[in-house]
Design a protein around this motif. Sequence first.
Motif, mmCIF file in Angstrom:
data_model
loop_
_atom_site.group_PDB
_atom_site.id
_atom_site.type_symbol
_atom_site.label_atom_id
_atom_site.label_comp_id
_atom_site.label_asym_id
_atom_site.label_seq_id
_atom_site.Cartn_x
_atom_site.Cartn_y
_atom_site.Cartn_z
ATOM 1 N N THR A 7 -1.342 33.070 109.407
ATOM 2 C CA THR A 7 -2.379 32.039 109.343
ATOM 3 C C THR A 7 -3.339 32.308 108.195
ATOM 4 O OG1 THR A 7 -3.700 33.283 110.926
ATOM 5 C CG2 THR A 7 -2.261 31.545 111.801
ATOM 6 N N GLN A 8 -2.863 33.019 107.171
ATOM 7 C CA GLN A 8 -3.715 33.342 106.038
ATOM 8 C C GLN A 8 -4.186 32.084 105.309
ATOM 9 O OE1 GLN A 8 -1.715 35.358 102.786
ATOM 10 N NE2 GLN A 8 0.234 34.507 103.420
ATOM 11 N N ASP A 9 -5.282 32.215 104.576
ATOM 12 C CA ASP A 9 -5.840 31.089 103.825
ATOM 13 C C ASP A 9 -4.872 30.708 102.709
ATOM 14 O OD1 ASP A 9 -7.509 29.188 102.701
ATOM 15 O OD2 ASP A 9 -8.562 30.671 101.472
ATOM 16 N N ARG A 10 -4.471 29.449 102.720
ATOM 17 C CA ARG A 10 -3.516 28.966 101.715
ATOM 18 C C ARG A 10 -4.131 27.885 100.840
ATOM 19 N NH1 ARG A 10 1.781 29.094 105.598
ATOM 20 N NH2 ARG A 10 1.855 31.331 105.606
ATOM 21 N N SER A 11 -5.429 27.827 100.804
ATOM 22 C CA SER A 11 -6.092 26.762 100.051
ATOM 23 C C SER A 11 -5.827 26.839 98.549
ATOM 24 C CB SER A 11 -7.603 26.786 100.321
ATOM 25 O OG SER A 11 -8.151 28.028 99.915
ATOM 26 N N ASP A 12 -5.531 28.029 98.033
ATOM 27 C CA ASP A 12 -5.261 28.151 96.603
ATOM 28 C C ASP A 12 -3.758 28.197 96.291
ATOM 29 O OD1 ASP A 12 -4.958 30.634 97.799
ATOM 30 O OD2 ASP A 12 -5.725 31.751 96.070
ATOM 31 N N TRP A 13 -2.924 27.964 97.282
ATOM 32 C CA TRP A 13 -1.480 27.931 97.064
ATOM 33 C C TRP A 13 -1.085 26.607 96.422
ATOM 34 C CZ3 TRP A 13 2.142 30.365 101.247
ATOM 35 C CH2 TRP A 13 1.756 31.689 101.478
ATOM 36 N N HIS A 14 0.040 26.615 95.735
ATOM 37 C CA HIS A 14 0.607 25.396 95.146
ATOM 38 C C HIS A 14 1.314 24.627 96.258
ATOM 39 C CE1 HIS A 14 -0.072 26.815 91.002
ATOM 40 N NE2 HIS A 14 0.097 28.006 91.550
ATOM 41 N N THR A 15 1.078 23.321 96.309
ATOM 42 C CA THR A 15 1.653 22.491 97.363
ATOM 43 C C THR A 15 2.383 21.297 96.767
ATOM 44 O OG1 THR A 15 -0.152 23.086 98.857
ATOM 45 C CG2 THR A 15 1.123 21.131 99.431
ATOM 46 N N VAL A 16 3.590 21.039 97.282
ATOM 47 C CA VAL A 16 4.375 19.885 96.861
ATOM 48 C C VAL A 16 4.956 19.243 98.116
ATOM 49 C CG1 VAL A 16 6.399 19.079 95.583
ATOM 50 C CG2 VAL A 16 4.986 20.905 94.637
ATOM 51 N N THR A 17 4.839 17.924 98.197
ATOM 52 C CA THR A 17 5.443 17.168 99.298
ATOM 53 C C THR A 17 6.408 16.153 98.702
ATOM 54 O OG1 THR A 17 3.482 17.424 100.691
ATOM 55 C CG2 THR A 17 4.986 15.633 101.259
ATOM 56 N N VAL A 18 7.620 16.121 99.236
ATOM 57 C CA VAL A 18 8.629 15.166 98.788
ATOM 58 C C VAL A 18 9.139 14.388 99.995
ATOM 59 C CG1 VAL A 18 9.365 16.470 96.759
ATOM 60 C CG2 VAL A 18 10.481 16.866 98.939
ATOM 61 N N SER A 19 9.515 13.150 99.747
ATOM 62 C CA SER A 19 10.052 12.284 100.792
ATOM 63 C C SER A 19 11.435 11.809 100.355
ATOM 64 C CB SER A 19 9.112 11.091 101.010
ATOM 65 O OG SER A 19 9.603 10.244 102.005
ATOM 66 N N ILE A 20 12.432 12.093 101.178
ATOM 67 C CA ILE A 20 13.808 11.736 100.859
ATOM 68 C C ILE A 20 14.216 10.572 101.762
ATOM 69 C CG2 ILE A 20 16.189 12.552 100.720
ATOM 70 C CD1 ILE A 20 14.279 14.117 98.887
ATOM 71 N N PRO A 21 14.512 9.396 101.193
ATOM 72 C CA PRO A 21 14.900 8.249 102.027
ATOM 73 C C PRO A 21 16.357 8.355 102.487
ATOM 74 C CG PRO A 21 14.893 7.628 99.724
ATOM 75 C CD PRO A 21 14.410 9.050 99.786
ATOM 76 N N PHE A 22 16.578 7.969 103.735
ATOM 77 C CA PHE A 22 17.923 7.882 104.301
ATOM 78 C C PHE A 22 18.157 6.455 104.761
ATOM 79 C CE2 PHE A 22 17.322 12.399 104.295
ATOM 80 C CZ PHE A 22 18.599 12.925 104.107
ATOM 81 N N GLU A 23 19.386 6.131 105.121
ATOM 82 C CA GLU A 23 19.714 4.775 105.552
ATOM 83 C C GLU A 23 19.042 4.423 106.881
ATOM 84 O OE1 GLU A 23 23.918 4.035 105.530
ATOM 85 O OE2 GLU A 23 24.122 4.787 103.488
ATOM 86 N N ASN A 24 18.838 5.445 107.724
ATOM 87 C CA ASN A 24 18.218 5.195 109.021
ATOM 88 C C ASN A 24 17.587 6.492 109.544
ATOM 89 O OD1 ASN A 24 20.387 6.702 110.395
ATOM 90 N ND2 ASN A 24 21.647 4.905 109.934
ATOM 91 N N GLU A 25 16.840 6.362 110.623
ATOM 92 C CA GLU A 25 16.140 7.518 111.183
ATOM 93 C C GLU A 25 17.112 8.565 111.726
ATOM 94 O OE1 GLU A 25 12.500 8.470 114.316
ATOM 95 O OE2 GLU A 25 13.059 6.399 113.891
#
Length: 119
Positions: A7-25
């Motif tokens: 649970t260390q502080d990660r406020s200075d970490w690099h963050t990337v979020t990606v969204s991969i579309p699929f045909e359905n859930e």
Amino acid sequence: MSDQISTQDRSDWHTVTVSIPFENERQAATALRVISVDKILRSDTVSRELRVEGDNLVATYQAVSARQVRVALDHFFSDVQLVTDTMNEFDPEKVKVRREQAAQTAVEAQGNQVEVGAT
């Protein structure tokens, strides 16, 4: 699903979020289950959160360095490619469609045959 241990502080970490579309859930959920089995090796310096939002598989990576995020994303994209290739090849719905198309093509080919004979 999260591969976070500390649970260390990660406020200075690099963050990337990606969204991969699929045909359905269903496909997005399948990809999540398959990819989540592959655990992060250096969980003290890299974290990953995977989730499904509608038809999308969403991945958030955090790491101490930008290089670590890039390497983690490269591995993630390789996993996504393998999962989607496998789904495209073996998904029961797609296999059924391919069989129906092959049967229709065979029927059309038989209808286009020309009989050649002696007169």
